[in-house]
Motif scaffolding. Sequence first.
Motif, PDB file in Angstrom:
ATOM      1  N   MET A   1       1.816   7.157  10.673  1.00  0.00           N
ATOM      2  CA  MET A   1       0.941   7.365   9.528  1.00  0.00           C
ATOM      3  C   MET A   1      -0.015   6.182   9.430  1.00  0.00           C
ATOM      4  N   ASN A   2      -1.294   6.425   9.355  1.00  0.00           N
ATOM      5  CA  ASN A   2      -2.305   5.395   9.262  1.00  0.00           C
ATOM      6  C   ASN A   2      -2.424   4.938   7.812  1.00  0.00           C
ATOM      7  N   LEU A   3      -2.081   3.680   7.555  1.00  0.00           N
ATOM      8  CA  LEU A   3      -2.063   3.150   6.191  1.00  0.00           C
ATOM      9  C   LEU A   3      -3.443   3.162   5.549  1.00  0.00           C
ATOM     10  N   LYS A   4      -4.465   2.813   6.308  1.00  0.00           N
ATOM     11  CA  LYS A   4      -5.825   2.788   5.756  1.00  0.00           C
ATOM     12  C   LYS A   4      -6.269   4.191   5.329  1.00  0.00           C
ATOM     13  N   LYS A   5      -5.943   5.200   6.157  1.00  0.00           N
ATOM     14  CA  LYS A   5      -6.281   6.576   5.797  1.00  0.00           C
ATOM     15  C   LYS A   5      -5.526   7.006   4.542  1.00  0.00           C
ATOM     16  N   LEU A   6      -4.260   6.601   4.475  1.00  0.00           N
ATOM     17  CA  LEU A   6      -3.439   6.947   3.315  1.00  0.00           C
ATOM     18  C   LEU A   6      -4.024   6.364   2.032  1.00  0.00           C
ATOM     19  N   ILE A   7      -4.466   5.142   2.100  1.00  0.00           N
ATOM     20  CA  ILE A   7      -5.015   4.474   0.917  1.00  0.00           C
ATOM     21  C   ILE A   7      -6.326   5.110   0.490  1.00  0.00           C
ATOM     22  N   ASN A   8      -7.161   5.452   1.439  1.00  0.00           N
ATOM     23  CA  ASN A   8      -8.498   5.944   1.110  1.00  0.00           C
ATOM     24  C   ASN A   8      -8.609   7.459   1.001  1.00  0.00           C
ATOM     25  N   SER A   9      -7.603   8.170   1.447  1.00  0.00           N
ATOM     26  CA  SER A   9      -7.673   9.624   1.494  1.00  0.00           C
ATOM     27  C   SER A   9      -7.737  10.249   0.101  1.00  0.00           C
ATOM     28  N   ASN A  10      -8.449  11.342   0.020  1.00  0.00           N
ATOM     29  CA  ASN A  10      -8.511  12.118  -1.221  1.00  0.00           C
ATOM     30  C   ASN A  10      -7.548  13.299  -1.191  1.00  0.00           C
ATOM     31  N   SER A  11      -6.707  13.380  -0.170  1.00  0.00           N
ATOM     32  CA  SER A  11      -5.803  14.523  -0.074  1.00  0.00           C
ATOM     33  C   SER A  11      -4.695  14.417  -1.113  1.00  0.00           C
ATOM     34  N   ARG A  12      -4.171  15.542  -1.495  1.00  0.00           N
ATOM     35  CA  ARG A  12      -3.081  15.583  -2.472  1.00  0.00           C
ATOM     36  C   ARG A  12      -1.832  14.906  -1.912  1.00  0.00           C
ATOM     37  N   PHE A  13      -1.552  15.119  -0.633  1.00  0.00           N
ATOM     38  CA  PHE A  13      -0.395  14.490  -0.009  1.00  0.00           C
ATOM     39  C   PHE A  13      -0.474  12.967  -0.125  1.00  0.00           C
ATOM     40  N   ALA A  14      -1.618  12.401   0.212  1.00  0.00           N
ATOM     41  CA  ALA A  14      -1.796  10.948   0.135  1.00  0.00           C
ATOM     42  C   ALA A  14      -1.659  10.472  -1.308  1.00  0.00           C
ATOM     43  N   GLU A  15      -2.187  11.234  -2.234  1.00  0.00           N
ATOM     44  CA  GLU A  15      -2.086  10.887  -3.659  1.00  0.00           C
ATOM     45  C   GLU A  15      -0.621  10.847  -4.105  1.00  0.00           C
ATOM     46  N   ILE A  16       0.162  11.812  -3.658  1.00  0.00           N
ATOM     47  CA  ILE A  16       1.586  11.856  -4.019  1.00  0.00           C
ATOM     48  C   ILE A  16       2.331  10.671  -3.401  1.00  0.00           C
ATOM     49  N   VAL A  17       2.007  10.346  -2.162  1.00  0.00           N
ATOM     50  CA  VAL A  17       2.639   9.186  -1.521  1.00  0.00           C
ATOM     51  C   VAL A  17       2.280   7.910  -2.289  1.00  0.00           C
ATOM     52  N   ARG A  18       1.014   7.767  -2.637  1.00  0.00           N
ATOM     53  CA  ARG A  18       0.588   6.579  -3.405  1.00  0.00           C
ATOM     54  C   ARG A  18       1.291   6.537  -4.758  1.00  0.00           C
ATOM     55  N   PHE A  19       1.443   7.691  -5.406  1.00  0.00           N
ATOM     56  CA  PHE A  19       2.157   7.771  -6.682  1.00  0.00           C
ATOM     57  C   PHE A  19       3.589   7.254  -6.516  1.00  0.00           C
ATOM     58  N   GLY A  20       4.257   7.685  -5.457  1.00  0.00           N
ATOM     59  CA  GLY A  20       5.617   7.227  -5.202  1.00  0.00           C
ATOM     60  C   GLY A  20       5.684   5.734  -4.936  1.00  0.00           C
ATOM     61  N   LEU A  21       4.725   5.223  -4.171  1.00  0.00           N
ATOM     62  CA  LEU A  21       4.701   3.785  -3.885  1.00  0.00           C
ATOM     63  C   LEU A  21       4.491   2.969  -5.157  1.00  0.00           C
ATOM     64  N   VAL A  22       3.578   3.410  -5.994  1.00  0.00           N
ATOM     65  CA  VAL A  22       3.319   2.703  -7.247  1.00  0.00           C
ATOM     66  C   VAL A  22       4.547   2.761  -8.151  1.00  0.00           C
ATOM     67  N   GLY A  23       5.184   3.915  -8.226  1.00  0.00           N
ATOM     68  CA  GLY A  23       6.391   4.044  -9.041  1.00  0.00           C
ATOM     69  C   GLY A  23       7.510   3.142  -8.547  1.00  0.00           C
ATOM     70  N   ALA A  24       7.678   3.068  -7.229  1.00  0.00           N
ATOM     71  CA  ALA A  24       8.710   2.201  -6.653  1.00  0.00           C
ATOM     72  C   ALA A  24       8.397   0.733  -6.945  1.00  0.00           C
ATOM     73  N   LEU A  25       7.140   0.351  -6.784  1.00  0.00           N
ATOM     74  CA  LEU A  25       6.744  -1.028  -7.071  1.00  0.00           C
ATOM     75  C   LEU A  25       6.959  -1.372  -8.543  1.00  0.00           C
ATOM     76  N   ALA A  26       6.590  -0.444  -9.435  1.00  0.00           N
ATOM     77  CA  ALA A  26       6.781  -0.681 -10.869  1.00  0.00           C
ATOM     78  C   ALA A  26       8.261  -0.863 -11.203  1.00  0.00           C
ATOM     79  N   THR A  27       9.112  -0.106 -10.540  1.00  0.00           N
ATOM     80  CA  THR A  27      10.558  -0.226 -10.757  1.00  0.00           C
ATOM     81  C   THR A  27      11.065  -1.591 -10.299  1.00  0.00           C
ATOM     82  N   VAL A  28      10.635  -2.015  -9.122  1.00  0.00           N
ATOM     83  CA  VAL A  28      11.048  -3.324  -8.600  1.00  0.00           C
ATOM     84  C   VAL A  28      10.521  -4.437  -9.502  1.00  0.00           C
ATOM     85  N   LEU A  29       9.261  -4.327  -9.932  1.00  0.00           N
ATOM     86  CA  LEU A  29       8.698  -5.335 -10.830  1.00  0.00           C
ATOM     87  C   LEU A  29       9.464  -5.399 -12.154  1.00  0.00           C
ATOM     88  N   GLN A  30       9.788  -4.237 -12.702  1.00  0.00           N
ATOM     89  CA  GLN A  30      10.528  -4.220 -13.963  1.00  0.00           C
ATOM     90  C   GLN A  30      11.848  -4.970 -13.810  1.00  0.00           C
TER      91      GLN A  30
END
Length: 161
Positions: A1-30
Motif C-alpha cells: 500500500m502506497n502511504l502517499k496515495k493513501l494520505i492524498n486519496s479521495n477514495s472512500r477506502f482511504a478515508e476509512i483507513v485514515r479514520f481508523g488511524l486517527v482513532g487509534a492515535l487518539a486512543t493512544v494519546l488519551q
Amino acid sequence: MNLKKLINSNSRFAEIVRFGLVGALATVLQYGFYVIFVHAVGVKAVPSSMISYALSFIVNFFLSSYFTFHTRPNAKKGVGFTLSHLFNMGLQTGLVAIFQQIVGKTLALLPAMAICIPVNYILVRFAFTSKIFGGKGNSRSQMNRTESSETLLQEDEALLK
C-alpha cells in the motif's frame, strides 16, 4: 500500500483507513495523557481521565478535519463532531447495557464497539462533509465531478497494491 496515495486519496477506502488511524492515535494519546497526569503530575484517576479524554478529543477533531476528511476545521464542524460523539457515547452505553445480558459484562463492550465504530464514522463524516456543518456536501468535493465510481474503484485497488 502506497502511504502517499493513501494520505492524498479521495477514495472512500482511504478515508476509512485514515479514520481508523486517527482513532487509534487518539486512543493512544488519551492513554498517554492519562498516564502522564496520574503518575508525573499526580492528578487523581478520574480527573486525569477527563483531562486526557478532552485533550485527545481536540487532537482527534483537528486530525479528522485535516487528515481524514481533507477539510478545514470550523466551529460548525466542531459542533457536529461533538454531537456525533455524544450520540455515539449514548448508543454505546445503551448497547453495553443490552449486550451485558447476552454475552456478560466482560465482553459486552466488544459487540457494542462493532456497531458503534461504523456508526461513529458515518456521523463524523456527516459532521465534516454536510452543508449543515459548513462542509461542501461531500468530502470528495475536490474531485472532478465527472470522475466515475469506476475510477474510484481503480484508485482503491491501486492503494491495496
